[in-house]
Enzyme design. Structure first.
Site, PDB file in Angstrom:
ATOM      1  N   ARG A  98     -75.981  -0.827  30.598  1.00 58.03           N
ATOM      2  CA  ARG A  98     -77.229  -0.089  30.764  1.00 58.03           C
ATOM      3  C   ARG A  98     -77.231   1.261  30.049  1.00 58.03           C
ATOM      4  O   ARG A  98     -78.266   1.708  29.560  1.00 58.03           O
ATOM      5  CB  ARG A  98     -77.467   0.128  32.258  1.00 58.03           C
ATOM      6  CG  ARG A  98     -78.820  -0.282  32.667  1.00 58.03           C
ATOM      7  CD  ARG A  98     -79.038  -0.242  34.124  1.00 58.03           C
ATOM      8  NE  ARG A  98     -77.871   0.161  34.908  1.00 58.03           N
ATOM      9  CZ  ARG A  98     -77.866   0.149  36.230  1.00 58.03           C
ATOM     10  NH1 ARG A  98     -78.937  -0.218  36.881  1.00 58.03           N
ATOM     11  NH2 ARG A  98     -76.798   0.515  36.912  1.00 58.03           N
ATOM     12  N   LYS A 148     -66.395 -13.279  39.831  1.00 58.02           N
ATOM     13  CA  LYS A 148     -66.626 -13.540  41.251  1.00 58.02           C
ATOM     14  C   LYS A 148     -67.484 -12.416  41.827  1.00 58.02           C
ATOM     15  O   LYS A 148     -67.486 -11.338  41.245  1.00 58.02           O
ATOM     16  CB  LYS A 148     -65.297 -13.672  41.988  1.00 58.02           C
ATOM     17  CG  LYS A 148     -64.649 -12.335  42.396  1.00 58.02           C
ATOM     18  CD  LYS A 148     -63.462 -12.565  43.290  1.00 58.02           C
ATOM     19  CE  LYS A 148     -63.409 -11.538  44.385  1.00 58.02           C
ATOM     20  NZ  LYS A 148     -62.236 -11.530  45.211  1.00 58.02           N
ATOM     21  N   HIS A 172     -59.041 -14.930  38.782  1.00 59.50           N
ATOM     22  CA  HIS A 172     -57.904 -14.398  38.036  1.00 59.50           C
ATOM     23  C   HIS A 172     -56.560 -14.851  38.613  1.00 59.50           C
ATOM     24  O   HIS A 172     -55.550 -14.788  37.941  1.00 59.50           O
ATOM     25  CB  HIS A 172     -57.986 -12.874  37.882  1.00 59.50           C
ATOM     26  CG  HIS A 172     -57.806 -12.120  39.148  1.00 59.50           C
ATOM     27  ND1 HIS A 172     -58.841 -11.844  39.986  1.00 59.50           N
ATOM     28  CD2 HIS A 172     -56.716 -11.587  39.720  1.00 59.50           C
ATOM     29  CE1 HIS A 172     -58.396 -11.184  41.023  1.00 59.50           C
ATOM     30  NE2 HIS A 172     -57.104 -11.005  40.897  1.00 59.50           N
ATOM     31  N   LYS A 207     -52.448 -16.240  36.538  1.00 63.57           N
ATOM     32  CA  LYS A 207     -51.102 -15.674  36.735  1.00 63.57           C
ATOM     33  C   LYS A 207     -50.047 -16.641  36.234  1.00 63.57           C
ATOM     34  O   LYS A 207     -50.142 -17.852  36.439  1.00 63.57           O
ATOM     35  CB  LYS A 207     -50.872 -15.354  38.218  1.00 63.57           C
ATOM     36  CG  LYS A 207     -51.679 -14.148  38.667  1.00 63.57           C
ATOM     37  CD  LYS A 207     -51.350 -13.787  40.093  1.00 63.57           C
ATOM     38  CE  LYS A 207     -52.149 -12.575  40.533  1.00 63.57           C
ATOM     39  NZ  LYS A 207     -51.678 -11.332  39.931  1.00 63.57           N
ATOM     40  N   GLU A 255     -52.574  -7.290  51.183  1.00 65.20           N
ATOM     41  CA  GLU A 255     -52.894  -6.056  50.452  1.00 65.20           C
ATOM     42  C   GLU A 255     -52.622  -4.852  51.345  1.00 65.20           C
ATOM     43  O   GLU A 255     -52.742  -4.951  52.573  1.00 65.20           O
ATOM     44  CB  GLU A 255     -54.372  -6.044  50.052  1.00 65.20           C
ATOM     45  CG  GLU A 255     -54.782  -7.184  49.164  1.00 65.20           C
ATOM     46  CD  GLU A 255     -56.275  -7.145  48.884  1.00 65.20           C
ATOM     47  OE1 GLU A 255     -56.657  -6.641  47.820  1.00 65.20           O
ATOM     48  OE2 GLU A 255     -57.053  -7.610  49.725  1.00 65.20           O
ATOM     49  N   ASP A 312     -64.319 -13.426  50.558  1.00 63.56           N
ATOM     50  CA  ASP A 312     -63.760 -12.637  49.453  1.00 63.56           C
ATOM     51  C   ASP A 312     -62.445 -13.214  48.932  1.00 63.56           C
ATOM     52  O   ASP A 312     -62.136 -13.091  47.749  1.00 63.56           O
ATOM     53  CB  ASP A 312     -63.530 -11.196  49.949  1.00 63.56           C
ATOM     54  CG  ASP A 312     -63.279 -10.229  48.805  1.00 63.56           C
ATOM     55  OD1 ASP A 312     -64.027 -10.304  47.813  1.00 63.56           O
ATOM     56  OD2 ASP A 312     -62.348  -9.418  48.899  1.00 63.56           O
ATOM     57  N   HIS A 326     -59.595 -17.570  46.020  1.00 67.37           N
ATOM     58  CA  HIS A 326     -58.194 -17.448  45.603  1.00 67.37           C
ATOM     59  C   HIS A 326     -57.242 -18.339  46.417  1.00 67.37           C
ATOM     60  O   HIS A 326     -56.451 -19.084  45.848  1.00 67.37           O
ATOM     61  CB  HIS A 326     -57.716 -16.000  45.722  1.00 67.37           C
ATOM     62  CG  HIS A 326     -58.581 -15.028  45.000  1.00 67.37           C
ATOM     63  ND1 HIS A 326     -59.049 -15.246  43.723  1.00 67.37           N
ATOM     64  CD2 HIS A 326     -59.074 -13.817  45.350  1.00 67.37           C
ATOM     65  CE1 HIS A 326     -59.777 -14.222  43.343  1.00 67.37           C
ATOM     66  NE2 HIS A 326     -59.812 -13.342  44.309  1.00 67.37           N
ATOM     67  N   LYS A 350     -56.248  -7.015  54.536  1.00 68.57           N
ATOM     68  CA  LYS A 350     -56.169  -5.677  53.952  1.00 68.57           C
ATOM     69  C   LYS A 350     -55.400  -4.762  54.888  1.00 68.57           C
ATOM     70  O   LYS A 350     -55.304  -5.029  56.078  1.00 68.57           O
ATOM     71  CB  LYS A 350     -57.578  -5.121  53.753  1.00 68.57           C
ATOM     72  CG  LYS A 350     -58.370  -5.931  52.743  1.00 68.57           C
ATOM     73  CD  LYS A 350     -59.570  -5.174  52.253  1.00 68.57           C
ATOM     74  CE  LYS A 350     -60.260  -5.933  51.149  1.00 68.57           C
ATOM     75  NZ  LYS A 350     -59.453  -6.071  49.927  1.00 68.57           N
TER      76      LYS A 350
HETATM   77  P1  NAD Z   1     -69.464  -1.711  38.049  1.00 66.21           P
HETATM   78  O1  NAD Z   1     -70.549  -1.364  39.016  1.00 66.21           O
HETATM   79  O2  NAD Z   1     -68.350  -0.770  37.834  1.00 66.21           O
HETATM   80  O3  NAD Z   1     -70.126  -1.996  36.620  1.00 66.21           O
HETATM   81  C1  NAD Z   1     -71.337  -2.682  36.485  1.00 66.21           C
HETATM   82  C2  NAD Z   1     -71.723  -2.754  35.020  1.00 66.21           C
HETATM   83  O4  NAD Z   1     -72.964  -3.478  34.929  1.00 66.21           O
HETATM   84  C3  NAD Z   1     -71.952  -1.416  34.336  1.00 66.21           C
HETATM   85  O5  NAD Z   1     -71.453  -1.498  33.023  1.00 66.21           O
HETATM   86  C4  NAD Z   1     -73.484  -1.309  34.302  1.00 66.21           C
HETATM   87  O6  NAD Z   1     -73.977  -0.549  33.189  1.00 66.21           O
HETATM   88  C5  NAD Z   1     -73.862  -2.740  34.128  1.00 66.21           C
HETATM   89  N1  NAD Z   1     -75.244  -2.994  34.601  1.00 66.21           N
HETATM   90  C6  NAD Z   1     -75.736  -2.786  35.845  1.00 66.21           C
HETATM   91  N2  NAD Z   1     -77.071  -3.108  35.864  1.00 66.21           N
HETATM   92  C7  NAD Z   1     -77.389  -3.514  34.619  1.00 66.21           C
HETATM   93  C8  NAD Z   1     -78.589  -3.974  34.011  1.00 66.21           C
HETATM   94  N3  NAD Z   1     -79.739  -4.088  34.696  1.00 66.21           N
HETATM   95  N4  NAD Z   1     -78.544  -4.319  32.722  1.00 66.21           N
HETATM   96  C9  NAD Z   1     -77.394  -4.223  32.002  1.00 66.21           C
HETATM   97  N5  NAD Z   1     -76.222  -3.809  32.524  1.00 66.21           N
HETATM   98  C10 NAD Z   1     -76.229  -3.449  33.816  1.00 66.21           C
HETATM   99  O7  NAD Z   1     -68.942  -3.162  38.508  1.00 66.21           O
HETATM  100  P2  NAD Z   1     -67.473  -3.791  38.288  1.00 66.21           P
HETATM  101  O8  NAD Z   1     -66.586  -3.324  39.382  1.00 66.21           O
HETATM  102  O9  NAD Z   1     -67.053  -3.602  36.885  1.00 66.21           O
HETATM  103  O10 NAD Z   1     -67.741  -5.340  38.593  1.00 66.21           O
HETATM  104  C11 NAD Z   1     -68.377  -6.212  37.682  1.00 66.21           C
HETATM  105  C12 NAD Z   1     -68.292  -7.639  38.206  1.00 66.21           C
HETATM  106  O11 NAD Z   1     -66.929  -8.014  38.313  1.00 66.21           O
HETATM  107  C13 NAD Z   1     -68.886  -7.843  39.601  1.00 66.21           C
HETATM  108  O12 NAD Z   1     -69.433  -9.142  39.670  1.00 66.21           O
HETATM  109  C14 NAD Z   1     -67.679  -7.762  40.517  1.00 66.21           C
HETATM  110  O13 NAD Z   1     -67.878  -8.488  41.711  1.00 66.21           O
HETATM  111  C15 NAD Z   1     -66.641  -8.446  39.650  1.00 66.21           C
HETATM  112  N6  NAD Z   1     -65.265  -8.060  39.963  1.00 66.21           N
HETATM  113  C16 NAD Z   1     -64.858  -6.768  39.857  1.00 66.21           C
HETATM  114  C17 NAD Z   1     -63.547  -6.446  40.134  1.00 66.21           C
HETATM  115  C18 NAD Z   1     -63.043  -5.035  40.003  1.00 66.21           C
HETATM  116  O14 NAD Z   1     -61.836  -4.850  40.219  1.00 66.21           O
HETATM  117  N7  NAD Z   1     -63.849  -4.077  39.646  1.00 66.21           N
HETATM  118  C19 NAD Z   1     -62.639  -7.439  40.530  1.00 66.21           C
HETATM  119  C20 NAD Z   1     -63.083  -8.755  40.614  1.00 66.21           C
HETATM  120  C21 NAD Z   1     -64.397  -9.052  40.322  1.00 66.21           C
END
Ligand code: NAD
Length: 484
Positions: free
Chosen positions: A51, A148, A178, A182, A216, A235, A240, A331
């Site tokens: 965004r 996920k 993920h 592993k 965790e 979750d 997993h 957790k």
């Molecule tokens: P985040 O909130 O840090 O990032 C979200 C991203 O989406 C940002 O880059 C934002 O700019 C973009 N975004 C939001 N709305 C938008 C729109 N309307 N148009 C275009 N881009 C848009 O989220 P995250 O933690 O990076 O997680 C992303 C995905 O990965 C989620 O589905 C989350 O469940 C999954 N996930 C995250 C983790 C983690 O460790 N962070 C682990 C497993 C899974």
């Protein structure tokens, strides 16, 4: 030992959500490692799309900082980082509107492998798939990677599968878990199917029970609102732990190919019995002198969401009838560790007599912290003290056994992203697998809700509620200790 780096074809990898936490912490550092390993062809490009308004320069700066933060300095070489960052591009995009899509279409090349990583919240998965299709950016060979959570119940997972299927064929959809990336998880398959030692014993006749633990130390800080709608069952267990159970329990596939492996995993999920209430323990962590309780991070002071779950699961098929699988995850527990424990039965008769002690083999597949496999075997205690038996480990910690290369075992994300580029779906979940897993978990969650069940409080830093220990004690068994 010379490691074999299998080169991949030139690619354009678009990371939707390329400025987010997951992209900065895992995906881009992982890609940097593959770049350093020489696996990224000359003209491979990574395109961040999110965004924020930013240009290539701004994005390279942001990701340079992320690499500083998330990669140890011993593994960061300024010159390599510079060359890697030159592979990065950025384009702002609005997943919910039309902004940015025309530019993206111009940017993505049609004559290389195209992969689109949906690293955004799940509410946007459908929008992204539809827009990629409508703007004719994706080709019939493009791949999409979906993070996920994949739905929150059977109905939402079905709806998501349907919206993705409207724009992409199943062979193009990579649902990421993920845990499957592993090294040890793949080694579980190698141990089972590339050795004659184990498979003949891999059944209810020789295995007493299986334990799968994902523990965790962190709590839900900062993610309370999200976690409250999810809980440990959604979750962790539905995805997993279920995947680990499937790989442990499945029949040998006829070959190591995506559909053969996933067909066998699906059969396991379909053979899972319903779990009676008395075979499930739910917990929620309390506060102690130093740490706040689960409730302190929830938006709901009366939250009934579980941060811990332990359950006894039976599989109704010829191989496993009578050998339970005990699953446990939570957790704020004593240590961060994940492992699969195969507890073999004792020998049918001890020729050494009762004084020698009774022993049974244990195979431990450790996913974290130190990935490795440990087989405990029984030998004679050295010395002249007569025939006394002791258990000793045959330990294969990858970092030790494989020398310096063992330390560089690729992280799960690196491996899985390269599998996407190669077009190999073996380690990704198929749509019907995900739905089958929800079909099994939904009635359990619905039962808690309709009965208004409350999770039991447990002490932070413990191994969960006492009832979880009892779940095994009443069967005359014990959990392996949770320790790092
Ligand atoms: P985040 O909130 O840090 O990032 C979200 C991203 O989406 C940002 O880059 C934002 O700019 C973009 N975004 C939001 N709305 C938008 C729109 N309307 N148009 C275009 N881009 C848009 O989220 P995250 O933690 O990076 O997680 C992303 C995905 O990965 C989620 O589905 C989350 O469940 C999954 N996930 C995250 C983790 C983690 O460790 N962070 C682990 C497993 C899974």
């Amino acid at each position: 030992m010379v490691s074999r780096i299998i080169p991949v074809d030139p690619f354009d990898l678009v990371i939707f959500g390329g400025t987010g936490d997951l992209a900065r912490r895992k995906i881009l550092p992982g890609l940097y490692h593959r770049f350093c390993a020489g696996q990224m062809p000359e003209d491979a490009r990574i395109i961040g799309a999110a965004r924020s308004e930013m240009d290539d320069k701004g994005y390279r700066k942001m990701i340079g900082e992320a690499l500083d933060e998330f990669i140890p300095h011993t593994k960061r070489e300024a010159e390599r980082v510079k060359l890697f960052l030159e592979r990065l591009h950025y384009t702002p995009i609005d997943a919910k509107g039309d902004g940015g899509w025309k530019t993206l279409k111009k940017l993505v090349r049609a004559d290389v492998v195209q992969a689109f990583y949906f690293s955004v919240g799940p509410a946007l998965f459908g929008d992204l798939a539809t827009r990629l299709h409508e703007h004719e950016i994706a080709t019939p060979e493009s791949r999409i990677v979906v993070e996920k959570p994949f739905g929150r119940d059977l109905e939402s997972a079905r709806a998501l599968n349907k919206v993705l299927a409207d724009s992409f064929d199943e062979h193009q959809i990579y649902r990421i878990d993920h845990y499957l990336g592993k090294e040890t998880v793949q080694n579980l398959m190698a141990v089972r199917f590339a050795n004659v030692l184990f498979e003949p014993l891999w059944n209810a006749q020789y295995i007493d029970h299986v334990q799968i633990t994902v523990s965790e130390t962190v709590g839900v800080e900062g993610r309370g609102a999200y976690y409250d709608k999810s809980g440990a069952m959604r979750d962790m267990v539905q995805n997993h732990l279920m995947q680990l159970l499937c790989l442990t329990a499945m029949e040998p596939p006829s070959k190591f190919d995506p559909d053969a492996v996933r067909d066998e995993k699906l059969k396991v999920i379909r053979a899972l019995d319903e779990v009676p209430t008395e075979n499930i323990v739910r917990g929620q962590y309390a506060a102690d002198d130093e740490q706040e309780s689960y409730i302190a991070h929830s938006e709901n002071p009366a939250s009934r969401t579980e941060s811990f779950i332990a359950m006894k699961v039976d599989i109704s098929n010829w191989r496993w009838k009578g050998t339970p699988f005990y699953l446990r995850t939570g957790k704020r527990l004593r240590a961060r560790m994940s492992e699969i424990v195969i507890q073999f039965k004792e020998t049918p008769h001890s020729i050494f007599g009762e004084d020698a002690g009774s022993h049974a083999n244990v195979l431990v597949i450790r996913l974290q912290p130190d990935e490795g496999i440990d087989l405990r075997v029984t030998i004679k205690e050295p010395g002249p003290g007569g025939m006394r038996l002791i258990d000793v480990p045959l330990d294969m910690t990858f970092a030790d056994a494989l020398g310096p290369e063992g330390e560089d075992v690729p992280d799960a994300y690196e491996r899985l992203i390269m599998d996407v580029i190669r077009g190999n779906q073996t380690l990704f979940m198929r749509g019907d697998e995900v739905e089958a897993a929800w079909r099994w978990t939904d009635p359990i969650i619905d039962g808690w809700q309709s009965r208004g069940d409350r999770p039991t409080q447990y002490e932070p830093g413990s191994s969960g509620p006492e009832d979880a220990l009892m779940l095994l004690h009443r069967d005359g068994r014990r959990w392996r200790e949770i320790k790092a």
